[in-house]
Motif scaffolding. Structure first.
Motif, PDB file in Angstrom:
ATOM      1  N   THR A  83       0.855  -1.183   0.035  1.00  0.00           N
ATOM      2  CA  THR A  83      -0.167   0.049   0.055  1.00  0.00           C
ATOM      3  C   THR A  83       0.907   1.273   0.017  1.00  0.00           C
ATOM      4  OG1 THR A  83      -0.041  -0.170   2.434  1.00  0.00           O
ATOM      5  CG2 THR A  83      -1.985  -0.964   1.198  1.00  0.00           C
ATOM      6  N   LEU A  84       0.351   2.343  -0.666  1.00  0.00           N
ATOM      7  CA  LEU A  84       1.255   3.640  -0.875  1.00  0.00           C
ATOM      8  C   LEU A  84       0.273   4.434   0.073  1.00  0.00           C
ATOM      9  CD1 LEU A  84       3.383   4.905  -2.181  1.00  0.00           C
ATOM     10  CD2 LEU A  84       2.132   5.347  -3.968  1.00  0.00           C
ATOM     11  N   ASN A  85       1.080   5.062   1.108  1.00  0.00           N
ATOM     12  CA  ASN A  85       0.258   6.201   1.768  1.00  0.00           C
ATOM     13  C   ASN A  85       1.021   7.496   1.491  1.00  0.00           C
ATOM     14  OD1 ASN A  85      -1.444   4.283   3.233  1.00  0.00           O
ATOM     15  ND2 ASN A  85       0.234   3.761   4.480  1.00  0.00           N
ATOM     16  N   ILE A  91       6.143  10.133   1.773  1.00  0.00           N
ATOM     17  CA  ILE A  91       5.518   8.943   0.900  1.00  0.00           C
ATOM     18  C   ILE A  91       5.754   7.545   1.591  1.00  0.00           C
ATOM     19  CG2 ILE A  91       5.170   7.450  -1.073  1.00  0.00           C
ATOM     20  CD1 ILE A  91       5.768  10.147  -2.643  1.00  0.00           C
ATOM     21  N   GLU A  92       4.869   6.877   2.068  1.00  0.00           N
ATOM     22  CA  GLU A  92       5.282   5.614   2.694  1.00  0.00           C
ATOM     23  C   GLU A  92       4.553   4.528   2.119  1.00  0.00           C
ATOM     24  OE1 GLU A  92       3.564   3.958   7.175  1.00  0.00           O
ATOM     25  OE2 GLU A  92       4.318   5.980   7.161  1.00  0.00           O
ATOM     26  N   ILE A  93       5.450   3.522   2.130  1.00  0.00           N
ATOM     27  CA  ILE A  93       5.098   2.123   1.262  1.00  0.00           C
ATOM     28  C   ILE A  93       5.137   0.939   2.368  1.00  0.00           C
ATOM     29  CG2 ILE A  93       5.519   0.332  -0.297  1.00  0.00           C
ATOM     30  CD1 ILE A  93       7.091   2.461  -2.000  1.00  0.00           C
ATOM     31  N   SER A  94       3.995   0.352   2.550  1.00  0.00           N
ATOM     32  CA  SER A  94       3.612  -0.678   3.699  1.00  0.00           C
ATOM     33  C   SER A  94       3.038  -1.733   3.263  1.00  0.00           C
ATOM     34  CB  SER A  94       2.911  -0.061   4.672  1.00  0.00           C
ATOM     35  OG  SER A  94       1.622   0.093   4.462  1.00  0.00           O
ATOM     36  N   GLN A  95       3.168  -2.835   3.751  1.00  0.00           N
ATOM     37  CA  GLN A  95       2.726  -4.176   3.420  1.00  0.00           C
ATOM     38  C   GLN A  95       1.184  -4.256   3.494  1.00  0.00           C
ATOM     39  OE1 GLN A  95       4.412  -7.062   2.529  1.00  0.00           O
ATOM     40  NE2 GLN A  95       2.467  -7.859   2.146  1.00  0.00           N
ATOM     41  N   PHE A  96       0.510  -4.739   2.573  1.00  0.00           N
ATOM     42  CA  PHE A  96      -0.898  -4.750   2.498  1.00  0.00           C
ATOM     43  C   PHE A  96      -1.490  -5.680   3.630  1.00  0.00           C
ATOM     44  CE2 PHE A  96      -4.942  -6.544   0.912  1.00  0.00           C
ATOM     45  CZ  PHE A  96      -5.704  -5.295   0.812  1.00  0.00           C
ATOM     46  N   ASN A  97      -2.558  -5.229   4.499  1.00  0.00           N
ATOM     47  CA  ASN A  97      -3.099  -6.328   5.392  1.00  0.00           C
ATOM     48  C   ASN A  97      -4.686  -6.236   4.951  1.00  0.00           C
ATOM     49  OD1 ASN A  97      -0.838  -6.402   7.011  1.00  0.00           O
ATOM     50  ND2 ASN A  97      -1.316  -4.413   8.096  1.00  0.00           N
ATOM     51  N   PHE A  98      -5.152  -7.643   5.200  1.00  0.00           N
ATOM     52  CA  PHE A  98      -6.491  -7.878   4.875  1.00  0.00           C
ATOM     53  C   PHE A  98      -7.356  -7.275   5.971  1.00  0.00           C
ATOM     54  CE2 PHE A  98      -4.278 -10.494   1.879  1.00  0.00           C
ATOM     55  CZ  PHE A  98      -4.698 -10.463   0.846  1.00  0.00           C
ATOM     56  N   ILE A  99      -8.561  -7.237   5.900  1.00  0.00           N
ATOM     57  CA  ILE A  99      -9.491  -6.710   7.103  1.00  0.00           C
ATOM     58  C   ILE A  99      -9.461  -7.792   8.279  1.00  0.00           C
ATOM     59  CG2 ILE A  99     -12.039  -6.328   7.506  1.00  0.00           C
ATOM     60  CD1 ILE A  99     -12.327  -5.277   4.738  1.00  0.00           C
ATOM     61  N   ASN A 100      -9.630  -8.930   7.701  1.00  0.00           N
ATOM     62  CA  ASN A 100      -9.720 -10.128   8.722  1.00  0.00           C
ATOM     63  C   ASN A 100      -8.167 -10.425   9.390  1.00  0.00           C
ATOM     64  OD1 ASN A 100     -12.397 -10.142   8.394  1.00  0.00           O
ATOM     65  ND2 ASN A 100     -12.306 -11.971   7.105  1.00  0.00           N
ATOM     66  N   GLU A 101      -7.179  -9.825   8.952  1.00  0.00           N
ATOM     67  CA  GLU A 101      -5.690 -10.288   9.467  1.00  0.00           C
ATOM     68  C   GLU A 101      -5.464  -9.366  10.396  1.00  0.00           C
ATOM     69  OE1 GLU A 101      -1.962  -9.537   7.283  1.00  0.00           O
ATOM     70  OE2 GLU A 101      -2.922 -11.180   6.568  1.00  0.00           O
ATOM     71  N   TRP A 102      -4.858  -9.663  11.484  1.00  0.00           N
ATOM     72  CA  TRP A 102      -4.472  -8.964  12.672  1.00  0.00           C
ATOM     73  C   TRP A 102      -2.939  -8.894  12.614  1.00  0.00           C
ATOM     74  CZ3 TRP A 102      -8.341  -6.309  14.912  1.00  0.00           C
ATOM     75  CH2 TRP A 102      -9.538  -6.896  14.766  1.00  0.00           C
TER      76      TRP A 102
END
Length: 102
Positions: A83-85, A91-102
């Motif tokens: 994901t790009l924030n 500008i920050e690039i981070s790992q994509f997290n799914f909704i159900n993932e904690w």
């Protein structure tokens, strides 16, 4: 005295009837408004459900891929999605997290 009681009873009943009628009218208006809102929401839901069912079927997705993308689509590992924030400062690039993932 008897006339006074009869007249006051009639006036009370007329006043009580007017109050009940106004309250009933107000409740009826609320019910009508709620039914109209529900009807609009059901219509939106049906349209969205139809779009979802139509567009998310595997046959349709494959057909759209062949029709519009030819060989442009490639299979990607889900762990590679980022994901790009963007903010004003950085500008920050981070790992994509799914909704159900904690």
């Amino acid at each position: 005295m008897k006339k006074f009681l009869v007249i006051s009873l009639i006036l009370f009943l007329i006043l009580f009837t007017a109050i009940v009628k106004n309250s009933t009218k107000r409740i009826d208006d609320l019910i009508f408004t709620s039914q109209e809102n529900i009807r609009d929401l059901k219509k939106d839901f049906d349209i969205t459900k139809l779009e979802n069912d139509y567009l998310s079927s595997t046959e349709k997705l494959l057909e759209f891929q062949n029709l519009y993308f030819d060989n442009e689509l490639i299979k990607k590992n889900i762990q590679e999605i980022k994901t790009l924030n963007m903010s004003l400062e950085k500008i920050e690039i981070s790992q994509f997290n799914f909704i159900n993932e904690w």
